[in-house]
Motif scaffolding. Structure first.
Motif, short mmCIF file in Angstrom:
data_model
loop_
_atom_site.label_atom_id
_atom_site.label_comp_id
_atom_site.label_asym_id
_atom_site.label_seq_id
_atom_site.Cartn_x
_atom_site.Cartn_y
_atom_site.Cartn_z
N HIS A 86 21.03 35.21 105.50
CA HIS A 86 20.03 36.01 106.20
C HIS A 86 20.35 37.50 106.14
O HIS A 86 19.47 38.33 105.90
CB HIS A 86 19.91 35.54 107.65
N TYR A 87 21.61 37.84 106.35
CA TYR A 87 22.02 39.25 106.39
C TYR A 87 22.57 39.75 105.05
O TYR A 87 22.96 40.91 104.94
CB TYR A 87 23.06 39.47 107.48
N HIS A 88 22.63 38.89 104.05
CA HIS A 88 23.13 39.25 102.71
C HIS A 88 24.56 39.81 102.78
O HIS A 88 24.86 40.87 102.24
CB HIS A 88 22.20 40.23 102.02
N ILE A 89 25.41 39.07 103.49
CA ILE A 89 26.83 39.41 103.56
C ILE A 89 27.64 38.20 103.14
O ILE A 89 27.13 37.08 103.12
CB ILE A 89 27.26 39.85 104.98
N CYS A 90 28.90 38.42 102.79
CA CYS A 90 29.74 37.28 102.39
C CYS A 90 30.45 36.70 103.60
O CYS A 90 30.75 37.40 104.57
CB CYS A 90 30.72 37.67 101.29
N SER A 91 30.70 35.43 103.54
CA SER A 91 31.36 34.74 104.66
C SER A 91 32.78 35.26 104.87
O SER A 91 33.26 35.31 106.01
CB SER A 91 31.37 33.23 104.44
N ASP A 92 33.47 35.65 103.80
CA ASP A 92 34.82 36.18 103.94
C ASP A 92 34.82 37.42 104.84
O ASP A 92 35.74 37.62 105.64
CB ASP A 92 35.43 36.52 102.59
N TYR A 93 33.79 38.25 104.72
CA TYR A 93 33.68 39.43 105.59
C TYR A 93 33.48 39.00 107.04
O TYR A 93 34.18 39.48 107.93
CB TYR A 93 32.52 40.32 105.13
N GLY A 98 33.25 37.92 116.06
CA GLY A 98 32.22 38.36 117.02
C GLY A 98 31.81 39.80 116.83
O GLY A 98 30.63 40.14 116.86
N GLU A 99 32.80 40.67 116.62
CA GLU A 99 32.51 42.09 116.40
C GLU A 99 31.64 42.29 115.17
O GLU A 99 30.68 43.06 115.19
CB GLU A 99 33.81 42.88 116.23
N ARG A 100 32.00 41.59 114.10
CA ARG A 100 31.24 41.76 112.85
C ARG A 100 29.85 41.15 112.95
O ARG A 100 28.89 41.69 112.40
CB ARG A 100 32.03 41.17 111.69
N LEU A 101 29.73 40.05 113.66
CA LEU A 101 28.42 39.45 113.86
C LEU A 101 27.52 40.40 114.67
O LEU A 101 26.38 40.66 114.29
CB LEU A 101 28.55 38.11 114.58
N LEU A 102 28.05 40.95 115.75
CA LEU A 102 27.30 41.88 116.59
C LEU A 102 26.89 43.12 115.79
O LEU A 102 25.73 43.54 115.82
CB LEU A 102 28.16 42.29 117.79
N GLU A 103 27.84 43.70 115.08
CA GLU A 103 27.57 44.89 114.28
C GLU A 103 26.48 44.62 113.23
O GLU A 103 25.55 45.41 113.06
CB GLU A 103 28.86 45.33 113.59
N THR A 104 26.59 43.50 112.56
CA THR A 104 25.63 43.15 111.52
C THR A 104 24.25 42.90 112.11
O THR A 104 23.23 43.39 111.58
CB THR A 104 26.10 41.91 110.74
N ARG A 105 24.18 42.19 113.21
CA ARG A 105 22.90 41.91 113.86
C ARG A 105 22.22 43.20 114.29
O ARG A 105 21.04 43.42 114.03
CB ARG A 105 23.10 40.98 115.05
N LYS A 106 22.98 44.09 114.91
CA LYS A 106 22.41 45.36 115.39
C LYS A 106 21.98 46.25 114.23
O LYS A 106 20.96 46.93 114.31
CB LYS A 106 23.39 46.08 116.30
N LYS A 107 22.78 46.26 113.16
CA LYS A 107 22.44 47.06 111.98
C LYS A 107 21.10 46.62 111.40
O LYS A 107 20.37 47.42 110.83
CB LYS A 107 23.54 46.93 110.92
N ASN A 108 20.77 45.36 111.58
CA ASN A 108 19.51 44.81 111.08
C ASN A 108 18.40 44.80 112.13
O ASN A 108 17.35 44.19 111.93
CB ASN A 108 19.75 43.40 110.54
N HIS A 109 18.65 45.48 113.24
CA HIS A 109 17.66 45.65 114.31
C HIS A 109 17.10 44.33 114.83
O HIS A 109 15.90 44.20 115.06
CB HIS A 109 16.52 46.57 113.84
N GLU A 110 17.98 43.37 115.02
CA GLU A 110 17.58 42.07 115.55
C GLU A 110 18.21 41.84 116.92
O GLU A 110 19.27 42.38 117.22
CB GLU A 110 17.99 40.94 114.60
N THR A 111 17.56 41.04 117.72
CA THR A 111 18.07 40.69 119.04
C THR A 111 18.88 39.40 118.94
O THR A 111 18.81 38.68 117.94
CB THR A 111 16.92 40.47 120.03
N GLN A 112 19.59 39.10 120.00
CA GLN A 112 20.30 37.82 120.06
C GLN A 112 19.29 36.68 119.99
O GLN A 112 19.58 35.65 119.37
CB GLN A 112 21.12 37.73 121.34
#
Length: 77
Positions: free
Chosen positions: A57-64, A8-22
């Protein structure tokens, strides 16, 4: 080891870093905004298919995202 809280923390951080809303992320995944909120607060997870969509979508790996590595970079093909 997998942790819903870290996911959850990483999802939130990644979403916000990409300036997207929930709502933006919910539209991408075809779910409701409250599901995104529950994932980001560590109460729920999601399917493998939706994790793949998030990672693409966010160009991150699933392991992260799953907390198995601290490197968000996708593996090179």
């Amino acid at each position: 080891m997998f942790s819903k809280e870290l996911f959850g923390e990483r999802l939130l951080e990644t979403r916000k870093k990409n300036h997207e809303t929930q709502s933006d992320l919910a539209a991408l995944l075809g779910c409701v905004k409250s599901h995104i909120s529950e994932m980001e607060s560590g109460k729920k997870t999601t399917t493998a298919e939706k994790i793949a969509l998030i990672c693409g979508h966010y160009h991150i790996c699933s392991d992260y995202l799953l907390g198995l590595t601290d490197d968000p970079s996708p593996r090179k093909k």
